[in-house]
Scaffold this active site. Structure first.
Site, PDB file in Angstrom:
ATOM      1  N   ARG A 105       0.815  -1.212   0.000  1.00  0.00           N
ATOM      2  CA  ARG A 105       0.000   0.000   0.000  1.00  0.00           C
ATOM      3  C   ARG A 105       0.852   1.267   0.000  1.00  0.00           C
ATOM      4  O   ARG A 105       0.485   2.254  -0.627  1.00  0.00           O
ATOM      5  CB  ARG A 105      -0.851   0.039   1.257  1.00  0.00           C
ATOM      6  CG  ARG A 105      -2.122  -0.729   1.126  1.00  0.00           C
ATOM      7  CD  ARG A 105      -2.770  -0.799   2.488  1.00  0.00           C
ATOM      8  NE  ARG A 105      -3.009  -2.204   2.772  1.00  0.00           N
ATOM      9  CZ  ARG A 105      -4.222  -2.728   2.839  1.00  0.00           C
ATOM     10  NH1 ARG A 105      -5.274  -1.978   2.687  1.00  0.00           N
ATOM     11  NH2 ARG A 105      -4.379  -3.998   3.072  1.00  0.00           N
ATOM     12  N   GLU A 147      11.153 -22.352  22.467  1.00  0.00           N
ATOM     13  CA  GLU A 147      11.817 -21.096  22.124  1.00  0.00           C
ATOM     14  C   GLU A 147      12.102 -20.296  23.378  1.00  0.00           C
ATOM     15  O   GLU A 147      11.327 -20.367  24.339  1.00  0.00           O
ATOM     16  CB  GLU A 147      10.900 -20.258  21.235  1.00  0.00           C
ATOM     17  CG  GLU A 147      10.688 -20.834  19.868  1.00  0.00           C
ATOM     18  CD  GLU A 147       9.870 -19.887  19.020  1.00  0.00           C
ATOM     19  OE1 GLU A 147      10.472 -19.085  18.300  1.00  0.00           O
ATOM     20  OE2 GLU A 147       8.648 -19.937  19.126  1.00  0.00           O
ATOM     21  N   LYS A 195       6.827 -20.715  24.301  1.00  0.00           N
ATOM     22  CA  LYS A 195       7.678 -19.526  24.356  1.00  0.00           C
ATOM     23  C   LYS A 195       8.321 -19.473  25.742  1.00  0.00           C
ATOM     24  O   LYS A 195       7.782 -20.028  26.699  1.00  0.00           O
ATOM     25  CB  LYS A 195       6.822 -18.264  24.185  1.00  0.00           C
ATOM     26  CG  LYS A 195       6.050 -18.207  22.866  1.00  0.00           C
ATOM     27  CD  LYS A 195       6.936 -17.791  21.733  1.00  0.00           C
ATOM     28  CE  LYS A 195       6.168 -17.648  20.434  1.00  0.00           C
ATOM     29  NZ  LYS A 195       7.058 -17.515  19.278  1.00  0.00           N
ATOM     30  N   LYS A 241      13.711 -26.391   6.210  1.00  0.00           N
ATOM     31  CA  LYS A 241      14.916 -26.599   7.030  1.00  0.00           C
ATOM     32  C   LYS A 241      15.605 -27.892   6.596  1.00  0.00           C
ATOM     33  O   LYS A 241      14.962 -28.921   6.440  1.00  0.00           O
ATOM     34  CB  LYS A 241      14.536 -26.688   8.514  1.00  0.00           C
ATOM     35  CG  LYS A 241      14.038 -25.360   9.091  1.00  0.00           C
ATOM     36  CD  LYS A 241      13.759 -25.493  10.580  1.00  0.00           C
ATOM     37  CE  LYS A 241      12.999 -24.291  11.124  1.00  0.00           C
ATOM     38  NZ  LYS A 241      13.818 -23.158  11.486  1.00  0.00           N
ATOM     39  N   HIS A 289       3.958 -26.065  12.012  1.00  0.00           N
ATOM     40  CA  HIS A 289       5.339 -26.557  12.046  1.00  0.00           C
ATOM     41  C   HIS A 289       5.480 -27.935  12.713  1.00  0.00           C
ATOM     42  O   HIS A 289       6.077 -28.849  12.155  1.00  0.00           O
ATOM     43  CB  HIS A 289       6.236 -25.563  12.773  1.00  0.00           C
ATOM     44  CG  HIS A 289       6.139 -24.156  12.267  1.00  0.00           C
ATOM     45  ND1 HIS A 289       5.966 -23.860  10.930  1.00  0.00           N
ATOM     46  CD2 HIS A 289       6.186 -22.957  12.898  1.00  0.00           C
ATOM     47  CE1 HIS A 289       5.923 -22.545  10.781  1.00  0.00           C
ATOM     48  NE2 HIS A 289       6.048 -21.976  11.961  1.00  0.00           N
ATOM     49  N   LYS A 308      16.398 -22.560  23.145  1.00  0.00           N
ATOM     50  CA  LYS A 308      15.738 -22.780  21.856  1.00  0.00           C
ATOM     51  C   LYS A 308      16.110 -24.184  21.396  1.00  0.00           C
ATOM     52  O   LYS A 308      17.294 -24.500  21.230  1.00  0.00           O
ATOM     53  CB  LYS A 308      16.248 -21.749  20.855  1.00  0.00           C
ATOM     54  CG  LYS A 308      15.959 -22.087  19.404  1.00  0.00           C
ATOM     55  CD  LYS A 308      14.968 -21.140  18.801  1.00  0.00           C
ATOM     56  CE  LYS A 308      14.674 -21.499  17.357  1.00  0.00           C
ATOM     57  NZ  LYS A 308      13.359 -21.096  16.930  1.00  0.00           N
ATOM     58  N   LYS A 342       1.917 -18.224   5.942  1.00  0.00           N
ATOM     59  CA  LYS A 342       1.040 -18.683   7.003  1.00  0.00           C
ATOM     60  C   LYS A 342       0.433 -17.475   7.718  1.00  0.00           C
ATOM     61  O   LYS A 342       0.976 -16.385   7.579  1.00  0.00           O
ATOM     62  CB  LYS A 342       1.799 -19.563   7.977  1.00  0.00           C
ATOM     63  CG  LYS A 342       2.960 -18.840   8.676  1.00  0.00           C
ATOM     64  CD  LYS A 342       3.348 -19.464   9.966  1.00  0.00           C
ATOM     65  CE  LYS A 342       2.774 -18.702  11.115  1.00  0.00           C
ATOM     66  NZ  LYS A 342       3.299 -19.007  12.424  1.00  0.00           N
ATOM     67  N   HIS A 384       7.751 -22.741   6.729  1.00  0.00           N
ATOM     68  CA  HIS A 384       9.208 -22.650   6.584  1.00  0.00           C
ATOM     69  C   HIS A 384       9.936 -23.817   7.255  1.00  0.00           C
ATOM     70  O   HIS A 384      11.090 -24.084   6.945  1.00  0.00           O
ATOM     71  CB  HIS A 384       9.736 -21.288   7.050  1.00  0.00           C
ATOM     72  CG  HIS A 384       9.821 -21.122   8.533  1.00  0.00           C
ATOM     73  ND1 HIS A 384       8.748 -20.773   9.299  1.00  0.00           N
ATOM     74  CD2 HIS A 384      10.854 -21.247   9.393  1.00  0.00           C
ATOM     75  CE1 HIS A 384       9.122 -20.698  10.566  1.00  0.00           C
ATOM     76  NE2 HIS A 384      10.403 -20.975  10.657  1.00  0.00           N
TER      77      HIS A 384
HETATM   78  C1  BG6 Z   1       6.845 -18.710  13.245  1.00  0.00           C
HETATM   79  C2  BG6 Z   1       6.030 -18.308  14.456  1.00  0.00           C
HETATM   80  O1  BG6 Z   1       6.030 -19.316  12.288  1.00  0.00           O
HETATM   81  O2  BG6 Z   1       7.849 -19.618  13.641  1.00  0.00           O
HETATM   82  C3  BG6 Z   1       6.921 -17.689  15.499  1.00  0.00           C
HETATM   83  O3  BG6 Z   1       5.027 -17.392  14.084  1.00  0.00           O
HETATM   84  C4  BG6 Z   1       8.052 -18.613  15.844  1.00  0.00           C
HETATM   85  O4  BG6 Z   1       6.184 -17.364  16.683  1.00  0.00           O
HETATM   86  C5  BG6 Z   1       8.764 -19.086  14.571  1.00  0.00           C
HETATM   87  O5  BG6 Z   1       8.950 -17.907  16.665  1.00  0.00           O
HETATM   88  C6  BG6 Z   1       9.772 -20.162  14.892  1.00  0.00           C
HETATM   89  O6  BG6 Z   1      10.543 -20.424  13.757  1.00  0.00           O
HETATM   90  P1  BG6 Z   1      12.051 -20.923  13.882  1.00  0.00           P
HETATM   91  O7  BG6 Z   1      12.470 -21.186  12.494  1.00  0.00           O
HETATM   92  O8  BG6 Z   1      12.803 -19.822  14.561  1.00  0.00           O
HETATM   93  O9  BG6 Z   1      12.005 -22.133  14.752  1.00  0.00           O
END
Ligand code: BG6
Length: 504
Positions: free
Chosen positions: A56, A232, A356, A198, A256, A361, A164, A194
């Site tokens: 936009r 995470e 979270k 990986k 995921h 991680k 997504k 995504h």
């Molecule tokens: C995203 C989520 O799709 O994936 C995020 O919206 C999350 O909240 C992220 O942090 C995690 O992706 P990765 O690749 O860092 O594990």
């Protein structure tokens, strides 16, 4: 290109094309998409492309180029920026303001694309990338259709990548699929997750099907349970208002973690053809034993972080985060006990959890094998051996570890757990491409294996939606857990096979 070659070969240079990014002024474009295209150029996976940003905001080509250059400089996998490569890419980067609801602006976009393609001598192949809020996916696709921008031919091709989340429940996913299918054929649609890009997730397929020693044991005869963790350290960052509506079950599990689950649990496909693989993944989702109504509390546990300390830093509780309701009942932790009702997995619990503000991680799959059937060395010596565990580490520290029982050196028979390790970093010593690099290259090559199919997305929502419905009616709130801990202690009770949650 022969489809198998397109999937397996590293030499997969797609035909020259124009990548049109809707939502081009957003973060994803700057941090991920354009750095990914840049790295693909740098590693000579792309021959010629033009990038056209569409959003936009009003922005000149130059201002847009500048913004993207800063993005590559700051976020590219390979840095510092290769100046001569960027200088050669920059002239084919353009910007076109588009109001997503205005059909006239899509006609203008079409005229502009034709001019750009003429200027750069491009054949008219187009990859439209929807990096926008989901509320505008359908209007954009409708307007692309009306402007004649997504004809189903292959030469030139028109494909659409959809970010997504694809829906927020079963009904919205079905409705979005319906609207999208009114304009596009399924083979033109690339729903992105995504995690499938990986390396380590793709290696699940190679690990299972390029080796013969694991598959005979990959079933309920030998496997006692499976734990899949997506933890995470991050909180909700600047995304409080999004997360309030999403929660971790939508944000991480429906997409995921379910993709990881499917690749870990599916039957061997007959070929590496996109639909053969996606058929098998979808069958796993369809075999998940439904969890509905009152059962939800027995099979799904939710938590919410309170203030605490993560990686040595004091952090606020979820309810204190910006744009979060101080009485929010949104879950930032979820653990599920899943049953897969098929021949292979009958009786094997699959425990999934995602959260979270965990202590670290880590994404991993841990396959817990049954203990040795006969306790040859006596109960006492074998008691602390929980059985072999195969831990597949998706990220970080990518690798695979097999835990075995071994004799402790000495005159007595003492048994201790030891591990056999494979680590990507030491075995290959090369840096893996980023997920978006792989996925963009696949989409440009017309290779949909690593994208989710419409029926697959619906199957995952069909399982998830009743859980949200039960929560909406429930009086209970998520269990609190301190930020920096492994989640609510109550989650241990979900594991009924004598196991504990791993602390990887
Ligand atoms: C995203 C989520 O799709 O994936 C995020 O919206 C999350 O909240 C992220 O942090 C995690 O992706 P990765 O690749 O860092 O594990």
């Amino acid at each position: 290109m022969n489809p198998l070659r397109a999937q397996l070969s590293a030499d997969r240079t797609p035909a020259p094309a124009t990548v049109v990014i809707f939502g081009a002024s957003g973060d994803l474009t700057k941090r991920k998409l354009v750095p990914a295209l840049y790295n693909l150029m740098l590693e000579r996976h792309l021959s010629r492309i033009a990038i056209v940003g569409a959003s936009r905001s009003t922005l000149s080509d130059d201002a847009f180029r500048q913004r993207l250059e800063e993005g590559v400089d700051a976020y590219s996998r390979r840095r510092p920026i290769d100046r001569s490569l960027w200088d050669s890419m920059a002239p084919s980067i353009h910007y076109q303001p588009v109001d997503f609801a205005d059909p006239a602006m899509f006609r203008e976009l079409k005229t502009r694309l034709e001019a750009i393609e003429k200027e750069h001598n491009l054949p008219g192949n187009r990859l439209f990338y929807l990096s926008t809020p989901p509320s505008v996916f359908a209007p954009i696709i409708r307007n692309l259709g009306q402007a004649g921008l997504v004809n189903p031919g292959e030469d030139p091709f028109a494909r659409v990548v959809i970010e997504k989340p694809f829906g927020t429940d079963l009904a919205s996913a079905q409705s979005l699929n319906h609207q999208v299918h009114q304009v596009l054929e399924e083979r033109q649609i690339y729903r992105i997750d995504h995690y499938l890009g990986k390396e380590t997730v793709q290696n699940l397929l190679v690990f299972r099907y390029a080796n013969s020693i694991f598959e005979p044991m990959w079933n309920n005869k030998y496997v006692r349970s499976v734990q899949i963790t997506g933890a995470e350290t991050l909180g909700v960052e600047q995304r409080g208002s999004y997360f309030e509506k999403a929660g971790i079950l939508r944000d991480m599990v429906q997409n995921h973690l379910f993709q990881v689950l499917c690749l870990a649990a599916m039957e061997p496909p007959a070929s590496f053809d996109a639909d053969a693989v996606r058929d098998e993944k979808t069958k796993v989702l369809k075999a998940l034993r439904p969890v509905t109504g009152r059962d939800v509390d027995d099979f799904v546990l939710r938590g919410q972080y309170t203030k605490g300390s993560v990686l040595g830093r004091d952090v606020a509780g979820y309810r204190e985060e910006a744009n979060v309701d101080p009485e929010s009942r949104t879950e930032t932790y979820v653990a599920l006990k899943l049953g897969i009702d098929n021949w292979r997995w009958a009786g094997v619990p699959f425990y999934l959890r995602s959260a979270k503000r965990m202590p670290k991680k880590v994404t991993e799959i841990a396959v817990h094998f049954r203990p040795a059937p006969h306790r040859l060395f006596g109960d006492a010596r074998m008691a602390h051996l929980e059985g072999n565990v195969l831990a597949i580490r998706i990220q970080p520290d990518e690798g695979i570890t097999l835990t075995l029982g071994s004799k402790v050196p000495g005159q007595a028979i003492e048994i201790a757990p030891v591990s056999m390790e494979f680590r990507y970093a030491s075995s290959f010593g090369v840096e893996a491409p980023e997920a978006y690099e792989r996925l963009l290259l696949d989409a440009l090559n017309g290779e949909p294996t690593l994208f989710t199919r419409g029926d697959e997305v619906e199957a995952s929502w069909r399982f998830i939606t009743p859980i949200h419905e039960a929560w909406a009616e429930s009086e209970t709130a998520p269990f609190p857990y301190e930020a920096g801990s492994w989640g609510p202690p109550e989650a241990e009770a979900l594991l009924t096979d004598g196991m504990m949650w791993r602390k990887p």
